[in-house]
Scaffold this active site. Structure first.
Site, PDB file in Angstrom:
ATOM      1  N   ILE A 181       0.887  -1.153  -0.036  1.00  0.00           N
ATOM      2  CA  ILE A 181      -0.232   0.092  -0.067  1.00  0.00           C
ATOM      3  C   ILE A 181       0.928   1.163   0.053  1.00  0.00           C
ATOM      4  O   ILE A 181       0.388   2.229  -0.692  1.00  0.00           O
ATOM      5  CB  ILE A 181      -0.999   0.002   1.108  1.00  0.00           C
ATOM      6  CG1 ILE A 181      -1.990   1.105   1.129  1.00  0.00           C
ATOM      7  CG2 ILE A 181      -0.228   0.120   2.479  1.00  0.00           C
ATOM      8  CD1 ILE A 181      -2.937   1.092  -0.139  1.00  0.00           C
ATOM      9  N   SER A 210      11.449   0.070   7.858  1.00  0.00           N
ATOM     10  CA  SER A 210      10.805  -0.983   7.385  1.00  0.00           C
ATOM     11  C   SER A 210      11.536  -2.115   7.515  1.00  0.00           C
ATOM     12  O   SER A 210      12.748  -2.276   7.540  1.00  0.00           O
ATOM     13  CB  SER A 210      10.572  -0.771   5.726  1.00  0.00           C
ATOM     14  OG  SER A 210       9.959  -1.792   5.172  1.00  0.00           O
ATOM     15  N   ARG A 211      11.105  -3.413   8.023  1.00  0.00           N
ATOM     16  CA  ARG A 211      11.572  -4.347   8.259  1.00  0.00           C
ATOM     17  C   ARG A 211      12.135  -5.079   7.103  1.00  0.00           C
ATOM     18  O   ARG A 211      13.329  -6.057   7.179  1.00  0.00           O
ATOM     19  CB  ARG A 211      10.999  -5.608   8.971  1.00  0.00           C
ATOM     20  CG  ARG A 211      10.438  -5.111  10.444  1.00  0.00           C
ATOM     21  CD  ARG A 211       9.649  -6.192  11.313  1.00  0.00           C
ATOM     22  NE  ARG A 211       9.552  -5.714  12.726  1.00  0.00           N
ATOM     23  CZ  ARG A 211       8.559  -6.360  13.406  1.00  0.00           C
ATOM     24  NH1 ARG A 211       8.373  -7.601  13.131  1.00  0.00           N
ATOM     25  NH2 ARG A 211       8.294  -5.898  14.639  1.00  0.00           N
ATOM     26  N   LYS A 232      -5.999   3.015   7.162  1.00  0.00           N
ATOM     27  CA  LYS A 232      -7.012   2.269   7.536  1.00  0.00           C
ATOM     28  C   LYS A 232      -6.653   0.978   7.623  1.00  0.00           C
ATOM     29  O   LYS A 232      -5.995   0.440   6.819  1.00  0.00           O
ATOM     30  CB  LYS A 232      -8.127   2.554   6.908  1.00  0.00           C
ATOM     31  CG  LYS A 232      -8.044   2.056   5.307  1.00  0.00           C
ATOM     32  CD  LYS A 232      -8.474   0.761   5.206  1.00  0.00           C
ATOM     33  CE  LYS A 232      -8.066   0.043   3.965  1.00  0.00           C
ATOM     34  NZ  LYS A 232      -8.443  -1.475   3.892  1.00  0.00           N
ATOM     35  N   ASP A 286     -11.280  -5.722   5.834  1.00  0.00           N
ATOM     36  CA  ASP A 286     -10.062  -4.801   5.423  1.00  0.00           C
ATOM     37  C   ASP A 286     -10.551  -4.039   4.272  1.00  0.00           C
ATOM     38  O   ASP A 286     -10.678  -2.755   4.250  1.00  0.00           O
ATOM     39  CB  ASP A 286      -8.740  -5.585   4.954  1.00  0.00           C
ATOM     40  CG  ASP A 286      -7.924  -4.755   4.433  1.00  0.00           C
ATOM     41  OD1 ASP A 286      -6.952  -4.081   5.390  1.00  0.00           O
ATOM     42  OD2 ASP A 286      -7.678  -4.674   3.342  1.00  0.00           O
TER      43      ASP A 286
END
Length: 308
Positions: A14, A36-37, A90, A168
């Site tokens: 996203i 970010s991993r 969201k 979702d």
């Protein structure tokens, strides 16, 4: 004024599909860091965890959280505790108690907290809201059906507790309906279909009623292949008002009124800049309240196992 220095936390699908381009197209904000991993981004400071980012010398003013809802509370709390404005993808969190706690913390800190609903930012939503305010509504029917394999390939978190499953995408529909209807509404019946091997539903059938007794129904399904369906049909005393394509197109009595390209995330970042400049908060959690009610009242139906 200097642009808002923004960090994105969670550089997944996203963020890459929507957030990066929207930030670049929005005046008053610039991306300076990523946490970010599993990914890095050229041209900005990169960190493994939000804690590493907040402990670094990189100066940021705000954080946009694009991580799954599970675990997001601790990330948002850390950002607010560090004095950063926060934008939430969201759904805003995995539980109601945590999102209300974040709202209270933001108010105590005097920081902006923006709970975003990208489908509300679609082109036809506000025109539909204005139109429905002038009409007597007879009924509302939502049909939101898409292919989970296309939109969420390999994303195991959506099937875990707190991942919401079909809600979702379904919460996108609820975010529009809560915006366009002039009356509040509440859930009266919920049927949730769970794959035998998953902890979250793959389909949902919901019945609501407005304060004035108007029936509202919603059908969500993640098993639809081919053309996708994102429609909201409102019957009124003066005919039909229909939003399609996720709220980007509006038909009134069968006539096309609005057809516009996707600008949802550009609109969200524009609004975030304005909120930060005003020192304001925008936290409407009503779509998540309806999802929580659906789980509380939900009658469980089991279906065949789902394999990605």
């Amino acid at each position: 004024m200097a642009p808002i220095r923004l960090a994105i936390v969670g550089l997944g699908k996203i963020a890459r599909d929507q957030h990066l381009g929207a930030i670049e197209a929005t005046d008053g904000i610039e991306l300076v860091a990523v946490a970010s991993r599993h990914a890095r981004l050229d041209g900005v400071a990169c960190f493994h965890e939000i804690g590493d980012l907040l402990d670094s010398d990189v100066e940021i003013d705000a954080v946009s959280l694009c991580t799954p809802p599970q675990g997001r509370f601790s990330q948002a709390k850390a950002a607010l505790d560090a004095g950063k404005h926060v934008m939430l993808e969201k759904p805003p969190g995995a539980t109601l108690s945590e999102v209300y706690a974040l709202e209270a913390l933001a108010r105590r800190k005097g920081l902006t907290l923006f709970s975003t609903w990208h489908s509300r930012a679609a082109a036809a939503v506000e025109p539909a809201r204005a139109l429905l305010a002038k009409r007597k509504i007879r009924s509302v029917a939502v049909e939101w059906k898409e292919d989970v394999r296309h939109w969420h390939p390999g994303q195991a978190w959506i099937w875990e507790p707190g991942g919401l499953g079909v809600f979702d995408p379904g919460i996108n529909a609820l975010s529009i309906v809560t915006r366009i209807l002039p009356e509040e509404f509440h859930l009266t019946r919920s049927e949730l279909t769970f794959p035998a091997n998953r902890a979250a539903p793959i389909a949902a059938s919901l019945v609501f009623e407005t304060d004035g007794g108007v029936p509202v129904s919603a059908e969500f399904d993640w098993r639809q292949t081919g053309p996708q369906t994102w429609d909201i049909r409102v019957e009124t005393d003066e005919g039909s008002v229909v939003l399609t394509h996720g709220g980007s197109r509006l038909f009134v009595n069968g006539e096309s009124v609005i057809v516009e390209e996707d600008k949802e995330y550009r609109n969200l970042y524009r609004d975030f800049v304005a909120l930060v400049m005003k020192g304001a908060i925008d936290t409407d959690f009503s779509p998540l309240v309806h999802v929580a009610d659906a789980f509380m009242l939900g009658r469980r139906i089991q279906t065949a196992a789902f394999e990605d």
